[in-house]
Design a protein around this motif. Structure first.
Motif, short mmCIF file in Angstrom:
data_model
loop_
_atom_site.label_atom_id
_atom_site.label_comp_id
_atom_site.label_asym_id
_atom_site.label_seq_id
_atom_site.Cartn_x
_atom_site.Cartn_y
_atom_site.Cartn_z
N THR A 128 0.85 -1.26 0.05
CA THR A 128 -0.28 0.01 -0.06
C THR A 128 0.80 1.40 0.00
OG1 THR A 128 -1.72 -1.21 1.16
CG2 THR A 128 -1.77 1.22 1.33
N ARG A 129 1.83 1.21 0.83
CA ARG A 129 2.83 2.44 1.01
C ARG A 129 3.64 2.68 -0.52
NH1 ARG A 129 7.83 3.15 4.87
NH2 ARG A 129 8.57 5.34 4.12
N ALA A 130 3.89 1.74 -0.91
CA ALA A 130 4.63 1.64 -2.30
C ALA A 130 3.91 2.05 -3.51
CB ALA A 130 5.35 0.20 -2.61
N ARG A 131 2.48 1.85 -3.50
CA ARG A 131 1.80 2.23 -4.43
C ARG A 131 1.31 3.81 -4.19
NH1 ARG A 131 -0.24 -1.42 -7.85
NH2 ARG A 131 -0.11 -3.52 -7.07
N ALA A 132 1.24 4.00 -3.18
CA ALA A 132 0.98 5.50 -2.59
C ALA A 132 2.29 6.35 -2.98
CB ALA A 132 0.63 5.61 -1.24
N ASP A 133 3.31 6.02 -2.67
CA ASP A 133 4.56 6.81 -2.64
C ASP A 133 4.87 6.88 -4.16
OD1 ASP A 133 4.82 7.07 -0.19
OD2 ASP A 133 6.32 5.69 0.12
N PHE A 134 4.85 5.71 -5.21
CA PHE A 134 4.92 5.96 -6.32
C PHE A 134 4.23 6.77 -7.20
CE2 PHE A 134 4.61 4.31 -10.71
CZ PHE A 134 5.82 4.72 -11.19
N ALA A 135 2.85 6.84 -6.60
CA ALA A 135 1.73 7.78 -7.24
C ALA A 135 2.01 9.14 -7.15
CB ALA A 135 0.35 7.38 -6.94
N THR A 136 2.74 9.36 -5.82
CA THR A 136 3.05 10.73 -5.39
C THR A 136 3.93 11.12 -6.05
OG1 THR A 136 1.94 10.14 -3.12
CG2 THR A 136 3.60 12.31 -3.38
N ALA A 139 12.36 17.92 -5.18
CA ALA A 139 11.90 17.89 -3.61
C ALA A 139 11.87 16.58 -3.17
CB ALA A 139 10.53 18.57 -3.32
N LEU A 140 12.00 15.65 -4.16
CA LEU A 140 12.02 14.31 -3.77
C LEU A 140 13.19 13.55 -3.16
CD1 LEU A 140 10.27 13.17 -7.13
CD2 LEU A 140 9.44 13.41 -4.73
N PRO A 141 13.13 12.76 -2.19
CA PRO A 141 14.35 12.08 -1.57
C PRO A 141 15.13 11.30 -2.59
CG PRO A 141 12.20 11.04 -0.96
CD PRO A 141 11.89 12.43 -1.65
N GLY A 142 16.42 11.05 -2.27
CA GLY A 142 17.41 10.43 -3.26
C GLY A 142 16.68 8.94 -3.59
N GLU A 143 16.18 8.23 -2.78
CA GLU A 143 15.49 6.80 -3.10
C GLU A 143 14.39 7.01 -4.20
OE1 GLU A 143 13.70 3.30 -0.36
OE2 GLU A 143 13.17 5.22 0.06
N ALA A 144 13.50 8.05 -3.84
CA ALA A 144 12.67 8.34 -4.85
C ALA A 144 13.10 8.57 -6.41
CB ALA A 144 11.69 9.36 -4.53
N LEU A 145 14.16 9.41 -6.23
CA LEU A 145 15.05 9.68 -7.61
C LEU A 145 15.50 8.42 -8.28
CD1 LEU A 145 16.59 12.93 -6.74
CD2 LEU A 145 14.46 12.56 -7.94
N THR A 146 15.97 7.60 -7.53
CA THR A 146 16.46 6.22 -7.99
C THR A 146 15.37 5.23 -8.67
OG1 THR A 146 16.57 5.06 -5.93
CG2 THR A 146 18.57 6.46 -6.78
N PHE A 147 14.32 5.27 -7.99
CA PHE A 147 13.18 4.47 -8.52
C PHE A 147 12.45 4.95 -9.76
CE2 PHE A 147 12.86 2.74 -4.02
CZ PHE A 147 13.08 1.27 -4.20
N LEU A 148 12.36 6.63 -9.76
CA LEU A 148 12.16 7.30 -10.92
C LEU A 148 12.83 6.93 -11.83
CD1 LEU A 148 10.42 10.52 -9.44
CD2 LEU A 148 9.23 8.58 -10.46
N GLU A 149 14.27 6.92 -11.87
CA GLU A 149 15.11 6.69 -12.92
C GLU A 149 14.93 5.21 -13.60
OE1 GLU A 149 17.00 8.70 -14.45
OE2 GLU A 149 16.09 10.27 -13.35
N SER A 150 14.68 4.28 -12.56
CA SER A 150 14.44 2.86 -13.03
C SER A 150 13.13 2.58 -13.80
CB SER A 150 14.47 1.95 -11.78
OG SER A 150 13.32 2.14 -10.94
#
Length: 136
Positions: A9-17, A29-40
């Motif tokens: 649930t958290r993964a789906r919500a965070d990815f949508a955000t 404004a996104l954290p580094g972890e979010a940036l790596t997931f968005l790059e992938s």
């Protein structure tokens, strides 16, 4: 299984955000972890359609969150979300019924009501009287 559901649930919500913030140019404004997931996610978009790339990225985020939340071993596979189209479940707005005053009996006298101004004047008289009495 509870950890797995929370992580999914958290993964789906965070990815949508994160995806929405990237569309609105708020990626700085996104954290580094979010940036790596968005790059992938962007890399997966080149190889597969958007729906499949989104699910694959959510699965990667889910694995990461499962480990962070204390899950041991490989995260369990959760049942796939139904791909049935969502039917419109919006109900029409209806005004609530207006409460009506209860009608009095035909022969019963109506209660006399005090005007607000009279009540206020009485309160002022009481206040001034108390102040005058305490000042002596």
């Amino acid at each position: 299984m509870l950890i797995a559901r929370r992580a999914d649930t958290r993964a789906r919500a965070d990815f949508a955000t994160w995806k929405m913030m990237a569309k609105l140019n708020g990626i700085t404004a996104l954290p580094g972890e979010a940036l790596t997931f968005l790059e992938s996610y962007k890399a997966l978009l080149k190889e597969m359609p958007e729906d499949a790339a989104s699910e694959a990225t959510i699965h990667l985020i889910y694995k990461s969150y499962y480990a962070k939340m204390g899950g041991v071993g490989a995260p369990p596979e959760l049942p796939a979300r139904s791909s049935d189209p969502v039917t419109d479940n919006v109900t029409a707005f209806k005004r609530p019924p207006v409460p009506r005053n209860k009608p009095t009996a035909p022969g019963a006298p109506a209660k006399p009501r005090l005007p607000v101004g009279l009540i206020f004047a009485c309160l002022v008289v009481v206040y001034v009287g108390i102040r005058y009495y305490l000042m002596q």
